[in-house]
Design an enzyme around this catalytic site. Structure first.
Site, PDB file in Angstrom:
ATOM      1  N   TYR A 170       0.846  -1.204   0.000  1.00 56.31           N
ATOM      2  CA  TYR A 170       0.000   0.000   0.000  1.00 56.31           C
ATOM      3  C   TYR A 170       0.875   1.245   0.000  1.00 56.31           C
ATOM      4  O   TYR A 170       0.700   2.150  -0.823  1.00 56.31           O
ATOM      5  CB  TYR A 170      -0.922  -0.014   1.230  1.00 56.31           C
ATOM      6  CG  TYR A 170      -1.632   1.307   1.462  1.00 56.31           C
ATOM      7  CD1 TYR A 170      -2.674   1.719   0.635  1.00 56.31           C
ATOM      8  CD2 TYR A 170      -1.263   2.146   2.516  1.00 56.31           C
ATOM      9  CE1 TYR A 170      -3.313   2.933   0.851  1.00 56.31           C
ATOM     10  CE2 TYR A 170      -1.898   3.356   2.732  1.00 56.31           C
ATOM     11  CZ  TYR A 170      -2.929   3.747   1.894  1.00 56.31           C
ATOM     12  OH  TYR A 170      -3.560   4.953   2.107  1.00 56.31           O
TER      13      TYR A 170
HETATM   14  P1  NAD Z   1     -12.437   4.561   1.542  1.00 57.69           P
HETATM   15  O1  NAD Z   1     -12.083   3.172   1.173  1.00 57.69           O
HETATM   16  O2  NAD Z   1     -13.563   4.769   2.496  1.00 57.69           O
HETATM   17  O3  NAD Z   1     -12.734   5.421   0.237  1.00 57.69           O
HETATM   18  C1  NAD Z   1     -12.218   5.138  -1.030  1.00 57.69           C
HETATM   19  C2  NAD Z   1     -13.386   5.017  -2.010  1.00 57.69           C
HETATM   20  O4  NAD Z   1     -12.839   4.823  -3.304  1.00 57.69           O
HETATM   21  C3  NAD Z   1     -14.292   3.824  -1.725  1.00 57.69           C
HETATM   22  O5  NAD Z   1     -15.639   4.242  -1.608  1.00 57.69           O
HETATM   23  C4  NAD Z   1     -14.093   2.905  -2.928  1.00 57.69           C
HETATM   24  O6  NAD Z   1     -15.295   2.239  -3.287  1.00 57.69           O
HETATM   25  C5  NAD Z   1     -13.601   3.856  -3.995  1.00 57.69           C
HETATM   26  N1  NAD Z   1     -12.715   3.224  -4.967  1.00 57.69           N
HETATM   27  C6  NAD Z   1     -11.651   2.418  -4.707  1.00 57.69           C
HETATM   28  N2  NAD Z   1     -11.059   2.046  -5.849  1.00 57.69           N
HETATM   29  C7  NAD Z   1     -11.754   2.641  -6.861  1.00 57.69           C
HETATM   30  C8  NAD Z   1     -11.626   2.630  -8.277  1.00 57.69           C
HETATM   31  N3  NAD Z   1     -10.680   1.916  -8.879  1.00 57.69           N
HETATM   32  N4  NAD Z   1     -12.511   3.344  -8.995  1.00 57.69           N
HETATM   33  C9  NAD Z   1     -13.496   4.053  -8.399  1.00 57.69           C
HETATM   34  N5  NAD Z   1     -13.668   4.092  -7.057  1.00 57.69           N
HETATM   35  C10 NAD Z   1     -12.801   3.386  -6.305  1.00 57.69           C
HETATM   36  O7  NAD Z   1     -11.105   5.221   2.111  1.00 57.69           O
HETATM   37  P2  NAD Z   1     -10.860   6.620   2.851  1.00 57.69           P
HETATM   38  O8  NAD Z   1     -10.452   6.320   4.228  1.00 57.69           O
HETATM   39  O9  NAD Z   1     -11.972   7.550   2.586  1.00 57.69           O
HETATM   40  O10 NAD Z   1      -9.566   7.103   2.076  1.00 57.69           O
HETATM   41  C11 NAD Z   1      -9.590   8.110   1.081  1.00 57.69           C
HETATM   42  C12 NAD Z   1      -8.198   8.275   0.529  1.00 57.69           C
HETATM   43  O11 NAD Z   1      -7.312   8.685   1.568  1.00 57.69           O
HETATM   44  C13 NAD Z   1      -7.562   7.019  -0.055  1.00 57.69           C
HETATM   45  O12 NAD Z   1      -6.775   7.395  -1.150  1.00 57.69           O
HETATM   46  C14 NAD Z   1      -6.695   6.501   1.066  1.00 57.69           C
HETATM   47  O13 NAD Z   1      -5.634   5.721   0.584  1.00 57.69           O
HETATM   48  C15 NAD Z   1      -6.213   7.790   1.663  1.00 57.69           C
HETATM   49  N6  NAD Z   1      -5.819   7.732   3.070  1.00 57.69           N
HETATM   50  C16 NAD Z   1      -6.755   7.430   4.028  1.00 57.69           C
HETATM   51  C17 NAD Z   1      -6.374   7.402   5.372  1.00 57.69           C
HETATM   52  C18 NAD Z   1      -7.337   7.074   6.474  1.00 57.69           C
HETATM   53  O14 NAD Z   1      -6.890   6.896   7.597  1.00 57.69           O
HETATM   54  N7  NAD Z   1      -8.652   7.003   6.234  1.00 57.69           N
HETATM   55  C19 NAD Z   1      -5.060   7.705   5.719  1.00 57.69           C
HETATM   56  C20 NAD Z   1      -4.145   7.997   4.718  1.00 57.69           C
HETATM   57  C21 NAD Z   1      -4.543   8.020   3.400  1.00 57.69           C
HETATM   58  C1  UGA Z   2      -4.503   3.883   8.366  1.00 55.50           C
HETATM   59  C2  UGA Z   2      -5.382   3.560   7.150  1.00 55.50           C
HETATM   60  O1  UGA Z   2      -5.989   2.283   7.286  1.00 55.50           O
HETATM   61  C3  UGA Z   2      -4.588   3.580   5.875  1.00 55.50           C
HETATM   62  O2  UGA Z   2      -5.496   3.478   4.789  1.00 55.50           O
HETATM   63  C4  UGA Z   2      -3.836   4.866   5.802  1.00 55.50           C
HETATM   64  O3  UGA Z   2      -3.128   5.039   4.663  1.00 55.50           O
HETATM   65  C5  UGA Z   2      -2.923   5.010   7.018  1.00 55.50           C
HETATM   66  O4  UGA Z   2      -3.780   5.062   8.153  1.00 55.50           O
HETATM   67  C6  UGA Z   2      -2.124   6.276   6.963  1.00 55.50           C
HETATM   68  O5  UGA Z   2      -2.105   7.055   7.912  1.00 55.50           O
HETATM   69  O6  UGA Z   2      -1.448   6.500   5.980  1.00 55.50           O
HETATM   70  P1  UGA Z   2      -3.246   2.431  10.119  1.00 55.50           P
HETATM   71  O7  UGA Z   2      -2.608   3.555  10.839  1.00 55.50           O
HETATM   72  O8  UGA Z   2      -2.512   1.145  10.053  1.00 55.50           O
HETATM   73  O9  UGA Z   2      -3.597   2.821   8.619  1.00 55.50           O
HETATM   74  O10 UGA Z   2      -4.702   2.275  10.753  1.00 55.50           O
HETATM   75  P2  UGA Z   2      -5.413   1.034  11.443  1.00 55.50           P
HETATM   76  O11 UGA Z   2      -5.409  -0.127  10.558  1.00 55.50           O
HETATM   77  O12 UGA Z   2      -6.706   1.542  11.943  1.00 55.50           O
HETATM   78  O13 UGA Z   2      -4.447   0.737  12.693  1.00 55.50           O
HETATM   79  C7  UGA Z   2      -4.304   1.680  13.744  1.00 55.50           C
HETATM   80  C8  UGA Z   2      -3.318   1.160  14.753  1.00 55.50           C
HETATM   81  O14 UGA Z   2      -3.864   0.019  15.405  1.00 55.50           O
HETATM   82  C9  UGA Z   2      -1.997   0.717  14.161  1.00 55.50           C
HETATM   83  O15 UGA Z   2      -0.960   1.141  15.009  1.00 55.50           O
HETATM   84  C10 UGA Z   2      -2.073  -0.802  14.163  1.00 55.50           C
HETATM   85  O16 UGA Z   2      -0.797  -1.364  14.343  1.00 55.50           O
HETATM   86  C11 UGA Z   2      -2.939  -1.053  15.357  1.00 55.50           C
HETATM   87  N1  UGA Z   2      -3.721  -2.311  15.303  1.00 55.50           N
HETATM   88  C12 UGA Z   2      -4.416  -2.626  14.186  1.00 55.50           C
HETATM   89  C13 UGA Z   2      -3.753  -3.130  16.410  1.00 55.50           C
HETATM   90  O17 UGA Z   2      -3.109  -2.868  17.439  1.00 55.50           O
HETATM   91  N2  UGA Z   2      -4.502  -4.262  16.350  1.00 55.50           N
HETATM   92  C14 UGA Z   2      -5.221  -4.612  15.247  1.00 55.50           C
HETATM   93  O18 UGA Z   2      -5.891  -5.671  15.264  1.00 55.50           O
HETATM   94  C15 UGA Z   2      -5.179  -3.763  14.147  1.00 55.50           C
END
Ligand code: NAD
Ligand code: UGA
Length: 367
Positions: A170
């Protein structure tokens, strides 16, 4: 024709000099919140989402229903569908693209690596190809990720830190996105702004994320795994509340310069920026769990384990000086406050009797 009418209506701004924004991933967590915020201030918004089943698609449909009440229309389609994207840009002169569609989640990349390549690399390139050929060329703000810092040990992370040690596929695809953006900016004069979000949480959040399934499992009396690092330290995240992230996205859109186009006078001089959007105060996962226990009035069955090598990084911590300087980004929600709002939403969305509010036993999900 009815479809075109809906597309036009949704994307037409209602304020003077309002934007016309294509929001990809609009049925997703961050995308649905940003779409609403843009629409509420008078911008035109058209969503695009493929409604895939990485997590419960009914939650995506519920977000879509909410958006449609605010006259935001979501086109159902894939980033990789070139003719569809071209058609959208033919119908609407988008000023901006807020590109949030992606395959998210770090651990799932070990199960389905191809979905990351398809959405985060091929899909992003397809979108850029269409955007570069569009007239006018839109300015693009897209979601990168804190995961690009990988095993970086600088604390906090600033945008100039190394990003050459991704811990998951990722992260590698998000890093690739930043490099791909550089090439499209360089060759085609596209204005591009990457936002490195840090573990975003809040109402309408993602069921695959720890805070969400911990809440579910605690309410259902199931045990939860809390990861520790290999040297037995607590794992920490710079958990960032959704409303802060939305403000950051809008700030980035507002300060995005216009694309210059490859034939323009300022050839090659279009804007290329990358910003951290975090909360600036990392919290250990154990602390996240104790806040949830308090809010749910339920003790968690905790299972502390050494983190499997699954793509996770030991900690994240954002320095947001740059985003503050350029568009006034300032996170204002601490984890307890934000989780209280999440839990309130969770309980009402899933129709759960709240112990704290009603004094009765939590019953788990109603379906
Ligand atoms: P999310 O999965 O809720 O939203 C992504 C949406 O994109 C989904 O509704 C999915 O159906 C759609 N999608 C995926 N692939 C697609 C494709 N090929 N064509 C059209 N639609 C598609 O995720 P989110 O948490 O809202 O994340 C939004 C963005 O932020 C993503 O790029 C994610 O990688 C990034 N991001 C999220 C987090 C987080 O903690 N939520 C952290 C860092 C980065
Ligand atoms: C999240 C999002 O899922 C990613 O899409 C995003 O890109 C990323 O943030 C980001 O900041 O870039 P992550 O921080 O791994 O990733 O979020 P979670 O999967 O919710 O995990 C949160 C924390 O809980 C992490 O430290 C993970 O190690 C921990 N964890 C997760 C546990 O301790 N137990 C579990 O069963 C799962």
């Amino acid at each position: 024709a009815a479809w075109e009418k809906q597309v036009r209506l949704s994307s037409t701004p209602r304020r003077t000099n309002g934007f016309s924004v294509l929001v990809t991933g609009a049925a997703g967590f961050v995308g649905s919140h940003c779409s609403l915020a843009l629409k509420k201030r008078g911008d035109g918004v058209l969503g695009l989402d493929n409604f895939n089943n990485y997590y419960d698609p009914s939650l995506k449909r519920a977000r879509q229903n909410l958006l449609s009440k605010h006259q935001v229309f979501i086109v159902e389609g894939d980033l990789n569908d070139g003719p569809l994207l071209t058609k959208l840009f033919d119908v609407v002169p988008f000023t901006h693209v807020l590109h949030l569609a992606a395959q998210a989640g770090v651990r799932y990349a070990m199960q389905n690596p191809q979905s990351y390549i398809s959405s985060n690399i091929a899909g992003f390139v397809n979108l850029l190809e269409v955007a570069k050929a569009a007239n006018p060329q839109p300015s693009i703000v897209w979601a990168s990720s804190s995961s690009v810092y990988g095993l970086n040990t600088e604390n906090p992370f600033s945008e100039r830190d190394r990003t050459d040690q991704p811990a998951s596929l990722y992260a590698a695809t998000k890093k690739a996105g930043e490099e791909i953006a550089h090439t499209y900016n360089h060759i085609y004069g596209l204005s591009l702004t990457g936002l490195r979000f840090f573990t975003v949480y809040g109402p309408w959040g993602r069921p695959d994320m720890a805070y969400f399934f911990f809440t579910k499992d605690i309410l259902q009396g199931k045990s939860i795994d809390i990861y520790k690092t290999h040297d037995q330290k607590e794992v920490a995240r710079d958990f960032t509340y959704i409303d802060d992230v939305v403000k950051g996205c809008l700030g980035a859109l507002d300060t995005a310069e216009k694309s210059t186009g490859s034939g323009g006078k300022k050839k090659g001089a279009a804007q290329l920026r990358v910003y951290n959007l975090g909360n600036t105060s990392p919290v250990p996962v154990g602390r996240l769990v104790s806040i949830l226990e308090g809010l749910l009035s339920t003790k968690a069955k905790k299972h502390v384990i050494t983190m499997p090598r699954n793509g996770d990084v030991p900690f994240t911590h954002a320095n947001v000086t740059l985003a503050f300087k350029d568009f006034g980004y300032k996170p204002t929600t601490d984890l307890s406050t934000g989780l209280r709002k999440f839990v309130k939403w969770y309980i009402s969305y899933y129709g759960i009797q709240s112990k704290t509010r009603k004094g009765s036993q939590a019953t788990g999900e109603s379906g």
